[in-house]
Design a protein around this motif. Structure first.
Motif, PDB file in Angstrom:
ATOM      1  N   ASP A 273       3.344  12.035 -16.914  1.00  0.00           N
ATOM      2  CA  ASP A 273       4.646  12.534 -16.452  1.00  0.00           C
ATOM      3  C   ASP A 273       4.527  13.203 -15.089  1.00  0.00           C
ATOM      4  O   ASP A 273       5.419  13.068 -14.237  1.00  0.00           O
ATOM      5  CB  ASP A 273       5.217  13.532 -17.473  1.00  0.00           C
ATOM      6  N   ILE A 274       3.443  13.938 -14.862  1.00  0.00           N
ATOM      7  CA  ILE A 274       3.220  14.579 -13.563  1.00  0.00           C
ATOM      8  C   ILE A 274       3.065  13.535 -12.475  1.00  0.00           C
ATOM      9  O   ILE A 274       3.647  13.638 -11.381  1.00  0.00           O
ATOM     10  CB  ILE A 274       1.977  15.495 -13.619  1.00  0.00           C
ATOM     11  N   VAL A 275       2.284  12.488 -12.764  1.00  0.00           N
ATOM     12  CA  VAL A 275       2.074  11.412 -11.785  1.00  0.00           C
ATOM     13  C   VAL A 275       3.395  10.727 -11.448  1.00  0.00           C
ATOM     14  O   VAL A 275       3.661  10.371 -10.290  1.00  0.00           O
ATOM     15  CB  VAL A 275       1.047  10.394 -12.332  1.00  0.00           C
ATOM     16  N   ASN A 276       4.259  10.569 -12.436  1.00  0.00           N
ATOM     17  CA  ASN A 276       5.553   9.915 -12.190  1.00  0.00           C
ATOM     18  C   ASN A 276       6.429  10.697 -11.222  1.00  0.00           C
ATOM     19  O   ASN A 276       7.338  10.132 -10.605  1.00  0.00           O
ATOM     20  CB  ASN A 276       6.300   9.719 -13.515  1.00  0.00           C
ATOM     21  N   GLN A 277       6.163  12.009 -11.085  1.00  0.00           N
ATOM     22  CA  GLN A 277       6.974  12.843 -10.194  1.00  0.00           C
ATOM     23  C   GLN A 277       6.454  12.856  -8.754  1.00  0.00           C
ATOM     24  O   GLN A 277       7.076  13.460  -7.881  1.00  0.00           O
ATOM     25  CB  GLN A 277       7.004  14.279 -10.730  1.00  0.00           C
ATOM     26  N   VAL A 278       5.329  12.212  -8.502  1.00  0.00           N
ATOM     27  CA  VAL A 278       4.780  12.172  -7.143  1.00  0.00           C
ATOM     28  C   VAL A 278       5.774  11.468  -6.215  1.00  0.00           C
ATOM     29  O   VAL A 278       6.317  10.410  -6.542  1.00  0.00           O
ATOM     30  CB  VAL A 278       3.416  11.460  -7.128  1.00  0.00           C
ATOM     31  N   TYR A 279       5.996  12.063  -5.073  1.00  0.00           N
ATOM     32  CA  TYR A 279       7.023  11.591  -4.128  1.00  0.00           C
ATOM     33  C   TYR A 279       6.540  10.361  -3.358  1.00  0.00           C
ATOM     34  O   TYR A 279       5.385  10.278  -2.928  1.00  0.00           O
ATOM     35  CB  TYR A 279       7.365  12.711  -3.144  1.00  0.00           C
ATOM     36  N   VAL A 280       7.464   9.413  -3.186  1.00  0.00           N
ATOM     37  CA  VAL A 280       7.177   8.206  -2.407  1.00  0.00           C
ATOM     38  C   VAL A 280       8.261   8.053  -1.343  1.00  0.00           C
ATOM     39  O   VAL A 280       9.459   7.946  -1.669  1.00  0.00           O
ATOM     40  CB  VAL A 280       7.139   6.943  -3.287  1.00  0.00           C
ATOM     41  N   ALA A 281       7.880   8.041  -0.077  1.00  0.00           N
ATOM     42  CA  ALA A 281       8.838   7.867   1.013  1.00  0.00           C
ATOM     43  C   ALA A 281       9.284   6.411   1.112  1.00  0.00           C
ATOM     44  O   ALA A 281       8.582   5.495   0.677  1.00  0.00           O
ATOM     45  CB  ALA A 281       8.202   8.316   2.335  1.00  0.00           C
ATOM     46  N   ASP A 282      10.457   6.214   1.688  1.00  0.00           N
ATOM     47  CA  ASP A 282      10.977   4.852   1.859  1.00  0.00           C
ATOM     48  C   ASP A 282      10.028   3.986   2.675  1.00  0.00           C
ATOM     49  O   ASP A 282       9.871   2.793   2.408  1.00  0.00           O
ATOM     50  CB  ASP A 282      12.353   4.895   2.534  1.00  0.00           C
ATOM     51  N   ALA A 283       9.380   4.596   3.677  1.00  0.00           N
ATOM     52  CA  ALA A 283       8.454   3.835   4.516  1.00  0.00           C
ATOM     53  C   ALA A 283       7.268   3.316   3.704  1.00  0.00           C
ATOM     54  O   ALA A 283       6.769   2.209   3.948  1.00  0.00           O
ATOM     55  CB  ALA A 283       7.953   4.704   5.667  1.00  0.00           C
ATOM     56  N   VAL A 284       6.827   4.092   2.716  1.00  0.00           N
ATOM     57  CA  VAL A 284       5.701   3.669   1.872  1.00  0.00           C
ATOM     58  C   VAL A 284       6.138   2.537   0.946  1.00  0.00           C
ATOM     59  O   VAL A 284       5.388   1.585   0.714  1.00  0.00           O
ATOM     60  CB  VAL A 284       5.149   4.865   1.071  1.00  0.00           C
ATOM     61  N   ARG A 285       7.356   2.623   0.411  1.00  0.00           N
ATOM     62  CA  ARG A 285       7.867   1.525  -0.421  1.00  0.00           C
ATOM     63  C   ARG A 285       7.967   0.238   0.400  1.00  0.00           C
ATOM     64  O   ARG A 285       7.595  -0.844  -0.067  1.00  0.00           O
ATOM     65  CB  ARG A 285       9.249   1.885  -0.979  1.00  0.00           C
ATOM     66  N   THR A 286       8.469   0.377   1.614  1.00  0.00           N
ATOM     67  CA  THR A 286       8.598  -0.795   2.490  1.00  0.00           C
ATOM     68  C   THR A 286       7.235  -1.392   2.797  1.00  0.00           C
ATOM     69  O   THR A 286       7.055  -2.621   2.806  1.00  0.00           O
ATOM     70  CB  THR A 286       9.311  -0.394   3.799  1.00  0.00           C
ATOM     71  N   TYR A 287       6.250  -0.534   3.030  1.00  0.00           N
ATOM     72  CA  TYR A 287       4.892  -0.994   3.313  1.00  0.00           C
ATOM     73  C   TYR A 287       4.297  -1.718   2.109  1.00  0.00           C
ATOM     74  O   TYR A 287       3.653  -2.763   2.244  1.00  0.00           O
ATOM     75  CB  TYR A 287       4.023   0.203   3.696  1.00  0.00           C
ATOM     76  N   THR A 288       4.542  -1.188   0.909  1.00  0.00           N
ATOM     77  CA  THR A 288       4.037  -1.813  -0.314  1.00  0.00           C
ATOM     78  C   THR A 288       4.595  -3.217  -0.485  1.00  0.00           C
ATOM     79  O   THR A 288       3.849  -4.169  -0.755  1.00  0.00           O
ATOM     80  CB  THR A 288       4.397  -0.951  -1.543  1.00  0.00           C
ATOM     81  N   VAL A 289       5.901  -3.340  -0.325  1.00  0.00           N
ATOM     82  CA  VAL A 289       6.529  -4.659  -0.453  1.00  0.00           C
ATOM     83  C   VAL A 289       6.068  -5.580   0.672  1.00  0.00           C
ATOM     84  O   VAL A 289       5.909  -6.790   0.483  1.00  0.00           O
ATOM     85  CB  VAL A 289       8.068  -4.529  -0.471  1.00  0.00           C
ATOM     86  N   GLY A 290       5.823  -5.006   1.854  1.00  0.00           N
ATOM     87  CA  GLY A 290       5.322  -5.817   2.970  1.00  0.00           C
ATOM     88  C   GLY A 290       3.973  -6.448   2.649  1.00  0.00           C
ATOM     89  O   GLY A 290       3.721  -7.612   2.986  1.00  0.00           O
ATOM     90  N   LEU A 291       3.101  -5.692   1.965  1.00  0.00           N
ATOM     91  CA  LEU A 291       1.789  -6.223   1.586  1.00  0.00           C
ATOM     92  C   LEU A 291       1.921  -7.370   0.587  1.00  0.00           C
ATOM     93  O   LEU A 291       1.315  -8.433   0.766  1.00  0.00           O
ATOM     94  CB  LEU A 291       0.920  -5.116   0.976  1.00  0.00           C
ATOM     95  N   THR A 292       2.706  -7.147  -0.467  1.00  0.00           N
ATOM     96  CA  THR A 292       2.830  -8.190  -1.491  1.00  0.00           C
ATOM     97  C   THR A 292       3.576  -9.403  -0.957  1.00  0.00           C
ATOM     98  O   THR A 292       3.238 -10.545  -1.282  1.00  0.00           O
ATOM     99  CB  THR A 292       3.527  -7.637  -2.741  1.00  0.00           C
ATOM    100  N   SER A 293       4.586  -9.179  -0.119  1.00  0.00           N
ATOM    101  CA  SER A 293       5.329 -10.302   0.458  1.00  0.00           C
ATOM    102  C   SER A 293       4.440 -11.153   1.360  1.00  0.00           C
ATOM    103  O   SER A 293       4.580 -12.378   1.419  1.00  0.00           O
ATOM    104  CB  SER A 293       6.535  -9.793   1.263  1.00  0.00           C
ATOM    105  N   ALA A 294       3.504 -10.496   2.057  1.00  0.00           N
ATOM    106  CA  ALA A 294       2.607 -11.226   2.954  1.00  0.00           C
ATOM    107  C   ALA A 294       1.715 -12.192   2.178  1.00  0.00           C
ATOM    108  O   ALA A 294       1.358 -13.263   2.682  1.00  0.00           O
ATOM    109  CB  ALA A 294       1.760 -10.245   3.752  1.00  0.00           C
ATOM    110  N   THR A 295       1.360 -11.844   0.941  1.00  0.00           N
ATOM    111  CA  THR A 295       0.518 -12.753   0.140  1.00  0.00           C
ATOM    112  C   THR A 295       1.298 -13.993  -0.288  1.00  0.00           C
ATOM    113  O   THR A 295       0.713 -15.035  -0.568  1.00  0.00           O
ATOM    114  CB  THR A 295      -0.024 -12.053  -1.123  1.00  0.00           C
ATOM    115  N   ARG A 296       2.637 -13.878  -0.340  1.00  0.00           N
ATOM    116  CA  ARG A 296       3.454 -15.030  -0.713  1.00  0.00           C
ATOM    117  C   ARG A 296       3.744 -15.918   0.496  1.00  0.00           C
ATOM    118  O   ARG A 296       3.999 -17.114   0.343  1.00  0.00           O
ATOM    119  CB  ARG A 296       4.790 -14.559  -1.313  1.00  0.00           C
ATOM    120  N   ALA A 297       3.724 -15.324   1.682  1.00  0.00           N
ATOM    121  CA  ALA A 297       4.090 -16.075   2.892  1.00  0.00           C
ATOM    122  C   ALA A 297       2.908 -16.816   3.517  1.00  0.00           C
ATOM    123  O   ALA A 297       3.099 -17.816   4.209  1.00  0.00           O
ATOM    124  CB  ALA A 297       4.707 -15.118   3.916  1.00  0.00           C
TER     125      ALA A 297
END
Length: 327
Positions: free
Chosen positions: A224-248
């Motif tokens: 539950d503590i880990v679930n409360q860790v803050y994630v910025a929009d830029a980090v979410r965008t970066y995460t999706v950028g990594l996974t999307s790059a493997t598809r492209a």
């Protein structure tokens, strides 16, 4: 890169609890597995991110020892399933048996009904039996004879396997691999660690003296503590950028799934908490990209012929994605 962040995340006292309990578990495991701090850290990340761990390596390097040491460090229900070619799906999920006295069918739970399930040599069972884990790993439930049974929390599958080119093994289906949050390799020990192992492990098994240092209730609190860790929009965008790059890219015939994006971010949150931060940095995501994504990817024919490993191909893709600055 700027590493300062303004946000509302988990409290300092909570992170101290994570550090204390994780440190106790780490010390316990390192009594059994010496000289592998990165592997132990990855196992803790998966545990606190509510994921499942796949340990792949050649025989004799401590895969089962690592999984059993983690399981014994937590005072909760633990079941071990030895995967063999003749193992049946009902051995994993359970089976309904007719009771002659009550004249009714009774459900007898299988090996997955535990907080921690150790699946030893998972790729020695047939694909049909391997697939018995699909529902419980994703939905934390088991359906037998049209009746659904919920699994207790926390629930974690720690599976070991030999490389698929080893004789007598069956490659895990893509859907099965995608349900494992991360894959790690123990590797051969360092020279000094192997000498220490010969001195400490020849007379007694260190697992015999291992006592639990926490319990399932406290692990649920840490999750539950880990679930409360803050994630910025830029980090979410970066995460999706990594996974999307493997598809492209043409290097992979099968790229990372949206589930992989979710697993990568959840693992990054756990990694941040273990390092005493209540916010995720892009470096957390980048550091975990290979253990979280590599086992899900299939190289293209041309990439496979080049002789480069999937991890090397993925590392090249990750290196090509700009790392955002967090403010």
């Amino acid at each position: 890169m700027t590493t300062t962040s303004t946000h509302a995340g988990g409290g300092g006292a909570d992170l101290e609890t994570v550090a204390r309990v994780a440190g106790q578990i780490r010390a316990n495991i390192e009594r059994v597995i010496e000289g592998k701090p990165d592997v132990v850290f990855s196992a803790l990340v998966v545990l606190l991110a509510e994921g499942h761990l796949l340990i792949e390596d050649v025989p004799g390097v401590g895969k089962t020892q690592l999984s059993k040491a983690l399981a014994r460090s937590i005072d909760c229900s633990v079941r071990r399933i030895q995967f063999t070619p003749d193992l049946l799906p009902s051995d994993v999920t359970g089976v309904s048996v007719f009771n002659q006295n009550s004249r009714e069918f009774e459900f007898r739970p299988g090996g997955v009904f535990a907080n921690i399930v150790v699946g030893d040599e998972i790729n020695r069972a047939s694909p049909k039996t391997q697939s018995a884990l699909l529902e419980c790993m994703e939905e934390r439930q088991v359906t037998v004879d049209n009746v659904t049974y919920q699994l207790d929390s926390p629930f974690m599958v720690i599976a070991t396997q030999n490389p698929i080119e080893m004789e007598g093994t069956y490659a895990l289906p893509e859907a099965q691999r995608d349900r494992f949050m991360a894959r790690v390799s123990v590797g051969y020990p360092q020279h000094s660690s192997e000498i220490a192992m010969l001195a400490n492990h020849t007379g007694t098994n260190p697992l015999d003296d291992l006592e639990p240092v926490t319990d399932g209730t406290e692990i649920r609190k840490l999750i539950d503590i880990v679930n409360q860790v803050y994630v910025a929009d830029a980090v979410r965008t970066y995460t999706v950028g990594l996974t999307s790059a493997t598809r492209a890219t043409t290097e992979f015939a099968l790229g990372a799934s949206p589930r992989a994006s979710l697993h990568l971010l959840r693992a990054a949150k756990a990694s941040a908490a273990l390092q005493g931060r209540d916010f995720v940095l892009p470096d957390d995501v980048r550091r975990l990209a290979v253990p979280v994504l590599a086992h899900r990817l299939l190289p293209s024919t041309q990439a496979a012929l080049s002789g480069r490993s999937v991890a090397d191909l993925l590392a090249a893709v990750v290196a090509g994605i700009p790392v955002p600055a967090t403010t």
